[in-house]
Scaffold this motif. Structure first.
Motif, PDB file in Angstrom:
ATOM      1  N   UNK A 247       0.836  -1.202   0.000  1.00  0.00           N
ATOM      2  CA  UNK A 247       0.000   0.000   0.000  1.00  0.00           C
ATOM      3  C   UNK A 247       0.871   1.251   0.000  1.00  0.00           C
ATOM      4  N   UNK A 248       1.974   1.221   0.730  1.00  0.00           N
ATOM      5  CA  UNK A 248       2.889   2.367   0.758  1.00  0.00           C
ATOM      6  C   UNK A 248       3.384   2.712  -0.646  1.00  0.00           C
ATOM      7  N   UNK A 249       3.805   1.686  -1.395  1.00  0.00           N
ATOM      8  CA  UNK A 249       4.290   1.924  -2.755  1.00  0.00           C
ATOM      9  C   UNK A 249       3.157   2.387  -3.674  1.00  0.00           C
ATOM     10  N   UNK A 250       1.996   1.756  -3.520  1.00  0.00           N
ATOM     11  CA  UNK A 250       0.863   2.127  -4.373  1.00  0.00           C
ATOM     12  C   UNK A 250       0.443   3.566  -4.119  1.00  0.00           C
ATOM     13  N   UNK A 251       0.393   3.973  -2.866  1.00  0.00           N
ATOM     14  CA  UNK A 251       0.040   5.357  -2.559  1.00  0.00           C
ATOM     15  C   UNK A 251       1.081   6.324  -3.106  1.00  0.00           C
ATOM     16  N   UNK A 252       2.336   5.912  -3.124  1.00  0.00           N
ATOM     17  CA  UNK A 252       3.378   6.756  -3.686  1.00  0.00           C
ATOM     18  C   UNK A 252       3.155   7.045  -5.157  1.00  0.00           C
ATOM     19  N   UNK A 253       2.778   6.011  -5.912  1.00  0.00           N
ATOM     20  CA  UNK A 253       2.508   6.209  -7.337  1.00  0.00           C
ATOM     21  C   UNK A 253       1.239   7.019  -7.542  1.00  0.00           C
ATOM     22  N   UNK A 254       0.200   6.718  -6.773  1.00  0.00           N
ATOM     23  CA  UNK A 254      -1.040   7.492  -6.882  1.00  0.00           C
ATOM     24  C   UNK A 254      -0.779   8.970  -6.603  1.00  0.00           C
TER      25      UNK A 254
ATOM     26  N   UNK B  85       1.824  10.701  -7.250  1.00  0.00           N
ATOM     27  CA  UNK B  85       2.457  11.359  -8.395  1.00  0.00           C
ATOM     28  C   UNK B  85       1.427  11.774  -9.441  1.00  0.00           C
ATOM     29  N   UNK B  86       0.255  11.160  -9.395  1.00  0.00           N
ATOM     30  CA  UNK B  86      -0.826  11.527 -10.306  1.00  0.00           C
ATOM     31  C   UNK B  86      -1.842  12.432  -9.632  1.00  0.00           C
ATOM     32  N   UNK B  87      -1.491  12.934  -8.459  1.00  0.00           N
ATOM     33  CA  UNK B  87      -2.369  13.849  -7.750  1.00  0.00           C
ATOM     34  C   UNK B  87      -3.518  13.184  -7.026  1.00  0.00           C
ATOM     35  N   UNK B  88      -3.497  11.858  -6.956  1.00  0.00           N
ATOM     36  CA  UNK B  88      -4.585  11.122  -6.295  1.00  0.00           C
ATOM     37  C   UNK B  88      -4.155  10.817  -4.859  1.00  0.00           C
ATOM     38  N   UNK B  89      -4.348  11.767  -3.978  1.00  0.00           N
ATOM     39  CA  UNK B  89      -3.893  11.621  -2.595  1.00  0.00           C
ATOM     40  C   UNK B  89      -5.018  11.230  -1.643  1.00  0.00           C
ATOM     41  N   UNK B  90      -6.244  11.184  -2.129  1.00  0.00           N
ATOM     42  CA  UNK B  90      -7.373  10.871  -1.248  1.00  0.00           C
ATOM     43  C   UNK B  90      -8.101   9.596  -1.656  1.00  0.00           C
TER      44      UNK B  90
ATOM     45  N   UNK C 281     -11.537   9.235  -6.953  1.00  0.00           N
ATOM     46  CA  UNK C 281     -10.654  10.067  -7.764  1.00  0.00           C
ATOM     47  C   UNK C 281     -10.789   9.772  -9.244  1.00  0.00           C
ATOM     48  N   UNK C 282      -9.965  10.443 -10.043  1.00  0.00           N
ATOM     49  CA  UNK C 282      -9.967  10.277 -11.497  1.00  0.00           C
ATOM     50  C   UNK C 282      -8.925   9.226 -11.855  1.00  0.00           C
ATOM     51  N   UNK C 283      -9.338   7.971 -11.902  1.00  0.00           N
ATOM     52  CA  UNK C 283      -8.396   6.858 -11.995  1.00  0.00           C
ATOM     53  C   UNK C 283      -8.364   6.178 -13.360  1.00  0.00           C
ATOM     54  N   UNK C 284      -9.149   6.678 -14.305  1.00  0.00           N
ATOM     55  CA  UNK C 284      -9.223   6.017 -15.617  1.00  0.00           C
ATOM     56  C   UNK C 284      -7.857   5.935 -16.287  1.00  0.00           C
ATOM     57  N   UNK C 285      -7.015   6.961 -16.100  1.00  0.00           N
ATOM     58  CA  UNK C 285      -5.704   6.974 -16.745  1.00  0.00           C
ATOM     59  C   UNK C 285      -4.840   5.824 -16.253  1.00  0.00           C
TER      60      UNK C 285
END
Length: 205
Positions: A61-68, A70-75, A95-99
């Motif tokens: 989860x730590x790594x996944x949140x790190x990548x999210x 970078x795309x501005x998906x912090x919530x 969030x806007x996750x389609x990308x």
């Protein structure tokens, strides 16, 4: 970002300085092996405790949140659970996750590869995980399973083989699994990737 890749995305903001500087073998050798006991249990076939699986999930989860991030998906929220095969499922929603899904899920596949690689580097063993976004994989799985059943029905009613559209290895496996107990048809794969596909053949009883 080119679809299906994460080139330039994985940096020390995600992996931490201990992996970002992985070229320094001496630093790696000197680092404490914090997952040695978990690795020993897993490789010996001993069921991991809830605490041990939680520690693995926390790293993923730590790594996944790190990548999210970078795309501005912090919530975004991340649901964690184990599937019937014992894989750790991380399902992101909000969030806007389609990308991060991409065309035919290719970017999602790349994201999973990155997370799995980072996790394996940290644990020093491979632990199966599946990264999903808003249950995309679950919906896609159900769609493929229904398509396989429909195709098998056509093959039996028409008495001729039915060739499905090209699929990746994971999706082809789903087709074989969902139809394996049907004694009236047989399945096999033909062709070379990326054009490899499943063929359903009726069996004359």
């Amino acid at each position: 970002m080119e679809e299906g890749t994460f080139g330039g995305v994985v940096d020390d903001r995600i992996v931490g300085p201990e992996l970002a500087s992985s070229g320094d073998d001496r630093a790696q050798a000197g680092a404490a092996d914090e997952f040695a006991q978990i690795r020993a249990h897993y490789e010996a076939g001993i069921d991991l405790t809830d605490e041990e699986t939680d520690r693995i999930a926390d790293v993923a989860v730590e790594y996944l949140r790190g990548i999210l991030g970078l795309f501005g998906e912090t919530h975004s929220s991340i649901d964690e659970y184990d599937d019937e095969e014992g894989k750790l499922i991380l399902d992101v929603s909000g969030g806007d996750l389609a990308v991060l899904i991409g065309r035919h899920g290719r970017t999602l596949e790349a994201l999973q590869t990155v997370i799995s690689t980072l996790l394996s580097s940290r644990l020093k063993f491979y632990y199966p995980i599946v990264v999903d976004i808003e249950s995309y994989r679950t919906r896609a799985k159900k769609k493929i399973e229904q398509m396989a059943l429909n195709a098998a029905s056509r093959a039996k009613s028409q008495g001729s083989r039915v060739k499905l559209a090209p699929m990746n290895a994971y999706d082809r496996r789903l087709v074989h699994l969902v139809l394996r107990d049907d004694s009236e048809i047989a399945t096999h794969s033909e062709g070379e990737d990326p054009d490899r596909c499943v063929v359903i053949v009726p069996i004359k009883l």
